[in-house]
Design an enzyme around this catalytic site. Sequence first.
Site, PDB file in Angstrom:
ATOM      1  N   CYS B 138     -50.151  65.333  90.077  1.00 62.61           N
ATOM      2  CA  CYS B 138     -49.293  65.357  91.274  1.00 62.61           C
ATOM      3  C   CYS B 138     -48.722  63.952  91.463  1.00 62.61           C
ATOM      4  O   CYS B 138     -49.473  62.985  91.519  1.00 62.61           O
ATOM      5  CB  CYS B 138     -50.095  65.761  92.512  1.00 62.61           C
ATOM      6  N   ILE B 197     -45.016  70.461  81.933  1.00 60.59           N
ATOM      7  CA  ILE B 197     -45.266  69.191  82.599  1.00 60.59           C
ATOM      8  C   ILE B 197     -45.312  69.396  84.121  1.00 60.59           C
ATOM      9  O   ILE B 197     -44.838  70.413  84.620  1.00 60.59           O
ATOM     10  CB  ILE B 197     -44.135  68.161  82.296  1.00 60.59           C
TER      11      ILE B 197
END
Lengths: 249, 311
Positions: B138, B197
């Site tokens: 994140c 990704i």
Amino acid sequence: MRHSEVIKVEENTPTVKTIYFEWEQDAKPGQFIMAWVPGTGEIPISLSSTDTTKSITVKSYGPASDAITKLTKGSRIFFRGPYGRAFSPVTGPTLLVGGGSGMASLKPLITMDTDAIISARTAAELLFSDRIKGGKLFEVTDDGSAGIQGNPMDALSTLDLEKYKMIYVCGPEIMLKKVYDFLNGKQIRAEFAMERLMKCGIGVCDSCSIDGFQLCRDGSIFSIEELREMTEFGRTKLTESGKRVYLNY
Amino acid sequence: MDDLLKKDTMNRLNTQISGIRLDNPFILASGILDENGYTMKRVLDEGAAAVVTKSIGISERSGYRPPVVVEIDGGNMINAIGLANPGIDNFGEEMKIARESMKPVIGSVFGSTAEEFALLSRKMEMYGASAIELNLSCPHVKGFGQEVGSDPDLVESIVSEVKHAVKVPVFAKLSPNISDILEIAKAAEKADAYVLINTVKAMAIDIYARMPILSNSFGGMSGPCIKHVGIRYVYEVKQETGKEIIGVGGIRTGEDALEYMMAGASCVEIGTAVHSDGRKIFKKLSLETAKIMKTERIESIGEIIGAAIRK
């Protein structure tokens, strides 16, 4: 993000203001925008006028809404949208059932053939009573300071509901649930504007979902038939962290 | 559309990841429509083969105040929700509701230490998760995600601890916002598969407000504009490691999905396309992909995984 200039500010009740701005955009009653106050926050808010001149009707309940109520003529208003599904238009007599600031999203539906039940805690908080011109107006207050003392059902139960082509309902969920329970099973058409915590406005974050439907995209207007299938309506919702809480209305 | 998805066409789409059977290669990505169990169940009922939950941590977090998303032309967006989650102990009910669909639910978790990741993963497995996705990527919350996922030693110990802690497959979701993804991929090599990704760290400024739009200023960019970055990472990591990969980033059409699979992905995750096309994106992708496979005489997903990789 869009922006426009505020052309007029109207004080509707001691705690509610309507902010008018120009926006050449097709928008329909029941749709909403995300209004942004740079540096403060962003809130979803129904359009209370859907002509070329648009408006939002805001009650101060947090930093962003408070800042919006303080906008003045000539200020800049930032927003994105319009979002959401609109109320279904009908011709003929209609009934509005609005609780508190819920009247804001019902206001653009008013015609000369519209009756309305407008409820609030006190007389001073009754919103847009003055806009009901052709039809009958029933005011309901919690404290009895105007109209009937009680809740919208006290007025609903006195009406011949089958004559209305559509009953439009907007207000806090506890009120929606009570109106729904009252109307459920009757030979009527009704649409409800639902409310849930909304973050993204574009159908991805899942904050405003009810039974897998996103209020910001599939709603926030749902028919009485759609609500009948929803197990979360009036029962549970998620907080801003995503924690499930029980309403049990 | 259902009529068009005849059995022989549908069968072509059957695939698997780390032994988990999937009806089609399309999985709902973490962070999108996956906080409420009823929503996950609906997405599964409407055509997703599996869902990944919102990333869940040890304790409850409200996330950032709105604006949390910025829409960018072309079906792209930048988001900074801020890892809003109810905390692992409050997530069991959502898992239970989602699992009524009888399809795989993959539990995404985030933490700052290997012990936290292991504890979260164990609880997710207990809730019935078919696999664990480790959020090592994140891009917008301090102390979590990408900050954890850019330290090879920490990544190695997280993956290792989690692999010891659970029996279900473990997927490592890696960030494109680091200088050498291969170094991190190698550190995470005990994982059963990589997820490539996560979003690309980005910012949008409103020039009339003279201010970043997101309340967190920075966010993660997603949508078609990052597709070719994802393709490149999937290709490179597949070529180098040969491990199973779940591709994610900007997939909106059947062609996009096949491109990812030819680069080396076994299946793909769909996120931002839910914004542009709605939940029906899953059926649309299955139909488009099956159609192309039919005309290109591709009998199964298995035969095209990594087909474009130059030997």
